[in-house]
Write an enzyme that holds these catalytic residues in place. Structure first.
Site, mmCIF file in Angstrom:
data_model
loop_
_atom_site.group_PDB
_atom_site.id
_atom_site.type_symbol
_atom_site.label_atom_id
_atom_site.label_comp_id
_atom_site.label_asym_id
_atom_site.label_seq_id
_atom_site.Cartn_x
_atom_site.Cartn_y
_atom_site.Cartn_z
ATOM 1 N N ARG A 159 0.868 -1.196 0.000
ATOM 2 C CA ARG A 159 0.000 0.000 0.000
ATOM 3 C C ARG A 159 0.897 1.236 0.000
ATOM 4 N NH1 ARG A 159 -4.862 -2.119 2.520
ATOM 5 N NH2 ARG A 159 -6.129 -0.634 1.399
ATOM 6 N N GLN A 164 -0.876 3.040 -5.694
ATOM 7 C CA GLN A 164 -2.278 3.355 -5.370
ATOM 8 C C GLN A 164 -3.231 3.016 -6.509
ATOM 9 O OE1 GLN A 164 -2.428 7.387 -3.964
ATOM 10 N NE2 GLN A 164 -2.587 6.750 -1.842
ATOM 11 N N ASP A 167 -4.274 -0.654 -6.460
ATOM 12 C CA ASP A 167 -4.658 -1.180 -5.155
ATOM 13 C C ASP A 167 -6.087 -1.746 -5.163
ATOM 14 O OD1 ASP A 167 -5.163 -1.659 -2.514
ATOM 15 O OD2 ASP A 167 -4.566 0.311 -1.799
ATOM 16 N N SER A 170 -8.207 -1.518 -1.860
ATOM 17 C CA SER A 170 -8.903 -0.245 -1.626
ATOM 18 C C SER A 170 -10.121 -0.118 -2.526
ATOM 19 C CB SER A 170 -7.966 0.934 -1.887
ATOM 20 O OG SER A 170 -7.034 1.031 -0.856
ATOM 21 N N TYR A 266 -1.499 0.755 9.349
ATOM 22 C CA TYR A 266 -2.409 -0.300 9.825
ATOM 23 C C TYR A 266 -2.375 -0.396 11.341
ATOM 24 C CZ TYR A 266 -2.665 -2.165 5.089
ATOM 25 O OH TYR A 266 -2.884 -2.322 3.748
#
Ligand code: NAD
Length: 429
Positions: A159, A164, A167, A170, A266
């Site tokens: 990540r 991005q 991803d 997501s 996270y």
């Protein structure tokens, strides 16, 4: 057959439109196969007509199994118009066409291990990309190694900012957060927005969202758009600002000596003492909530248990809990994957496969993620350079699940242990 011979055969079979789109460049093609998803209930597809065009422009030849996009609202004709060659999986030459593939783009890639045609038909060195359930899938890893195939598990994609656009966690969590609120609203025995009618005023529904990651923030935004009053709980302090910017009220985590730490954005696993304090704090909120959306997770761990049976008993009958963490054990006691259970008058929805239930847009986003990854693998040039796996690239090494040049590649995101090298996908094994 040599990679060059295979690419020539792939080029010979292309539709006229595809060949035109390739502007007659004498470059080796990367042959990309998009199978129909085999897992029951999976309605998404790994490429859309938009991404087919995009990949053809980068020098790929696209073969799409007929019917692959139907459940997501993409007809065979749309793929043909975009320049793909359609493949009937029952055709006599279907297995040979699988053998032509350099890359297989899939959603539930693991299900191809038992399919016919499937992984067994692929040639050594081909690359499988998809959701591969890498933390638990030893059967798939064995099949990949038997066939000497490379594989990228999208669950393990780092990540980081430059990944991005690739991803999928997501893009799909976003869809899940949105759909979870719609499910809760549909199951609720009351309006969500505040209404002023001739018969009097209706108060807005109160939503509690557990976890302010990608799914939780989208759930918050969706619930707000429907007019709910929303409270959000997360253990990461950074979540407060995001929650407030979307119009939610942030519930500060209980302050204990040892609060859960954060690593790489996270949350880390919380202690049992912290979770007990958090449950005590949440019990009061739950008693006032009409809908609860559970999204709290800790990567690689069982989901934190934030709602127990006694807390459910304290809720209003008719309230709804949608548990998106159900596959990881659930945030709420009693939720079961794919089922709706009634407990103390509260509906518990074990929400599974929500992105697949919004198949068109979930596929559009997933396919763009995969196109971005494939473009990255193809390199920066536009000259149709052959696909290569650069094992020094953190994007590749982060999600490498199996490597054809090293059949002993370990699972779960570890690197293969092979010395870093630039490995052509077509020439491994
Ligand atoms: P996730 O699905 O692992 O977890 C969901 C949320 O649950 C997280 O916000 C986590 O803090 C929360 N949580 C864990 N334990 C909890 C508890 N006991 N109580 C309440 N909440 C709890 O997370 P995710 O949605 O995949 O994203 C997590 C983070 O990664 C976010 O900060 C997000 O912005 C970030 N992210 C970064 C990128 C990037 O830079 N490319 C991409 C996506 C996400």
């Amino acid at each position: 057959m040599s990679p060059h011979g295979r690419q020539k055969r792939c080029r010979d079979r292309l539709s006229l439109g595809t060949l035109e789109a390739l502007t007659r460049r004498e470059v080796p093609l990367t042959c990309v196969l998009v199978p129909r998803e085999r897992r029951a209930g999976e309605h998404r597809v790994a490429a859309t007509p938009e991404t087919v065009k995009r990949l053809i422009a980068r020098g790929c030849a696209l073969i799409v199994e007929s019917g692959a996009g139907l459940a997501a609202g993409f007809a065979d004709g749309d793929y043909r118009d975009a320049g793909a060659t359609l493949l009937d999986p029952r055709a006599a030459d279907a297995q040979a066409r699988w053998r032509d593939a350099d890359v297989i783009l899939s959603v539930q890639g693991a299900s191809l291990a038992e399919a016919e045609p499937g992984l067994n038909q692929l040639r050594p060195g081909a690359l499988l990309i998809g959701l591969l359930e890498p933390h638990a899938n030893t059967a798939l890893l064995e099949a990949l190694q038997r066939q000497r195939l490379s594989a990228l598990a999208l669950e393990l994609l780092p990540r980081i900012s430059r990944a991005q656009t690739m991803d999928v966690l997501s893009s799909q969590a976003n869809v899940a957060g949105y759909k979870a609120v719609l499910l809760a609203a549909a199951a609720l025995d009351r309006y969500v927005p505040m209404l002023m009618t001739a018969a009097g005023t209706i108060q807005p529904a109160r939503a509690l969202i557990l976890g302010a990651g990608v799914a939780g923030l989208q759930a918050l935004a969706t619930a707000r758009r429907l007019g709910a009053v929303v409270v959000v709980s997360d253990v990461r302090p950074a979540a407060k600002e995001q929650v407030e910017s979307l119009g939610g009220r942030f519930l500060e985590p209980p302050q204990l000596e040892q609060n859960p730490t954060e690593q790489g954005g996270y949350a880390q696993q919380a202690s049992e003492a912290f979770l007990a304090a958090q449950r005590q704090q949440l019990a009061e909120q739950l008693a006032q909530s009409d809908m609860v959306i559970c999204t709290a997770q800790v990567p690689g761990r069982p989901a934190p248990r934030l709602i127990d049976d006694a807390m459910l008993a304290g809720m209003r009958p008719g309230a709804v809990v949608v548990d998106l963490a159900v596959a990881q054990g659930g945030n709420c006691e009693g939720t079961r994957p794919g089922e709706t259970v009634l407990r103390h008058g509260v509906q518990l929805i074990g929400a599974e496969a929500l992105p697949s239930s919004v198949a068109h847009h979930a596929s559009a986003l997933y396919a763009r993620n995969l196109a971005a990854l494939l473009e990255h693998l193809l390199g920066a040039g536009t000259d149709g350079s052959p696909l290569a796996l650069d094992l020094e690239d953190p994007i590749v090494s982060g999600c490498l699940f199996s490597h054809a040049a090293d059949a002993a590649a370990p699972a779960a995101g570890a690197t293969t242990g092979a010395s870093p090298e630039r490995q052509p996908v077509g020439g491994a094994a």
